[in-house]
Design an enzyme around this catalytic site. Structure first.
Site, PDB file in Angstrom:
ATOM      1  N   CYS A 103     -21.027  10.213  10.301  1.00 49.94           N
ATOM      2  CA  CYS A 103     -19.627   9.783  10.276  1.00 49.94           C
ATOM      3  C   CYS A 103     -19.053   9.593  11.668  1.00 49.94           C
ATOM      4  CB  CYS A 103     -18.786  10.770   9.472  1.00 49.94           C
ATOM      5  SG  CYS A 103     -18.906  12.469  10.052  1.00 49.94           S
ATOM      6  N   GLU A 130     -13.394  15.976   4.977  1.00 48.09           N
ATOM      7  CA  GLU A 130     -13.999  15.344   6.157  1.00 48.09           C
ATOM      8  C   GLU A 130     -14.568  14.024   5.688  1.00 48.09           C
ATOM      9  OE1 GLU A 130     -16.338  13.790   8.679  1.00 48.09           O
ATOM     10  OE2 GLU A 130     -17.710  15.360   8.032  1.00 48.09           O
TER      11      GLU A 130
END
Length: 489
Positions: free
Chosen positions: A292, A258
């Site tokens: 993010c 990720e």
């Protein structure tokens, strides 16, 4: 066990949790842990070595044959016990996160709450490990597809959500029957150690959960390369993800990454401007922009751009910045180098032609004499090639570009190597229906701010990652499949 203490039971010097024991690093070196709001050293953690990584993997490998055969509901019982222990200790854990990472205390409480939810959701999956029986082409035969744990899983976590990212990986890995080695980022390692303390307290079997500390290029690389590591799950930068991919390639390890994002925030002429501004502020400045999925670049229809930018700049100016232990909107950036990185990208963006609408930057003087303080910066650009629209900023800086159509906004939004998340504000039903097909992103927020659901699936496309977390699809990633051709003829 972690010993000498300072703020509210913070460890001053510690050890790594390997095979159910608290062990010093084999080289006896320590790493300072800094409070980003005042640069005080709040703890020392072991600077682990490759030998320490080997010891942790060996412990997890030895524990696997005893852990995997347990009924899944029994494994889930340990995970639920850890969730309960974390919930009971929420205030101390939240304080720990704030002191090592810098997010405001109310946001840190939210992180610990999310960490608990990740564990409890994982435990709920204990009765959902299912297989299939498939019709065979042969007489007197069935095809059985079963799910099995991988073995030793290594979890590498980023510094922006040190507790939540750890449990997001730990819970499903353990419930699925794997054993686990955690390496928290050296900037924010205390949360992982505190979770290990609670795991020990609730009686986790030896070796099932291990925590090592140290630097990624040394300890992390050895964990990834170790021959007994079966799967690596990592949250971090795209650069780090590429390095992990290279390290895991020779042994063909399974990797789940990720990585970074550059989320476009699109507001069309029929979008609710006030709702969009509120969402854009939350999606840019929560955790000082260190998420993010943050709003990293804004594409605004020319019909509403002036109104949106006026309101967005005003809302950005109104944010309170200060001691994260108090009631504030933003705390400090996590480190000095992170502030410098933001200053550099703003300077390059301005040199590229960006117009500064709100000049923020490094805060100094008075309460800001120490710490890594930075205030919001808002810019407007005309060229989508600007570094402000192409490179991940990961801080309280955002650039906007005007567009004249939905098609133009989509084309510019897709003009990136990243594909983690995207936002769209519109009331047009056709655009809402088109968005999942048009936007090249693993996660899309329509008429709302960011924030995943534990039952969803958090995944990136392109350079934003491989695999994913959460929900039934994330849980399934911690299990591998086996096919048996059962012939009784």
């Amino acid at each position: 066990m972690l010993t000498a203490q300072t703020h509210d039971d913070l460890p001053l010097a510690g050890a790594m949790f390997i095979d159910g024991q608290w062990l010093p690093p084999q080289n006896h070196s320590l790493i300072e842990v800094e409070n980003p709001s005042n640069e005080d050293v709040i703890a020392f953690i072991p600077e682990g070595t490759a030998d320490d990584a080997d010891a942790a993997v060996a412990a997890a490998h030895a524990a696997f044959p005893g852990w995997a055969p347990r009924p899944a509901i029994e494994r889930a019982g340990f995970v639920n016990a850890l969730a309960a222990a974390m919930e009971a200790d929420l205030e101390r854990l939240a304080t720990l996160v704030t002191l090592e990472q810098g997010k405001p205390l109310d946001q840190a409480r939210g992180e610990i709450g999310a960490a608990v939810t990740f564990l409890r959701y994982a435990a709920e999956n204990a009765r959902r490990i299912e297989g299939d029986i498939v019709t065979s082409d042969n007489p007197s035969e069935e095809i059985h597809i079963r799910r099995h744990p991988y073995g030793v899983i290594v979890g590498l976590t980023a510094w922006n959500y040190p507790a939540a990212l750890a449990t997001r990986k730990l819970g499903p890995a353990l419930v699925a029957g794997n054993t686990f080695v955690l390496l928290s980022h050296e900037i924010t390692p205390l949360s992982g150690l505190a979770i290990a303390e609670l795991a020990e307290k609730v009686g986790f079997p030896r070796g099932v959960f291990n925590v090592v500390t140290g630097r990624g290029p040394v300890v992390g690389q050895r964990l990834v390369e170790h021959p007994d590591t079966s799967l690596v799950t990592m949250t971090g930068s795209t650069r780090a993800g590429r390095e992990i991919s290279k390290s895991a390639a020779d042994s063909l390890k399974v990797i789940r990454l990720e990585l970074g994002g550059k989320a476009p925030f699109i507001v069309m002429e029929d979008g609710d401007v006030d709702a969009a501004v509120e969402a854009a502020v939350a999606a840019r400045y929560t955790n000082c922009g260190q998420i993010c999925t943050c709003n990293e670049r804004m594409y605004l229809h020319s019909a509403v751009a002036d109104e949106f930018l006026d309101k967005f700049v005003s809302a950005s100016q109104a944010l309170s910045i200060g001691d994260p232990m108090g009631v504030v909107d933003m705390g400090p950036k996590v480190s000095g180098p992170e502030v410098t990185k933001i200053e550099e990208i703003v300077a390059r963006g301005v040199a590229f032609g960006a117009e500064v609408l709100l000049e923020g930057g490094r805060l100094q003087g008075g309460a800001y004499d120490k710490g890594h303080w930075i205030s919001p910066t808002v810019l407007e650009v005309s060229d989508n090639a600007s570094p402000l629209l192409q490179e991940e900023i990961f801080g309280p800086v955002v650039a906007a570009k005007r567009v004249d159509s939905f098609d133009e906004a989509v084309a510019l939004a897709n003009d990136t190597e990243f594909g983690l998340s995207a936002y769209l504000f519109t009331q047009n039903a056709r655009r809402i229906a088109q968005a999942p097909y048009a936007l090249k992103s693993g996660e899309i927020y329509l008429n709302r701010s960011n924030g995943e659901a534990v039952q969803g699936f958090h995944t990136g496309w392109g350079q934003s990652g491989l695999g994913g977390e959460d929900g039934k699809y994330g849980f399934d990633g911690y299990l591998r499949k086996q096919t048996t051709y059962l012939n009784w003829g």
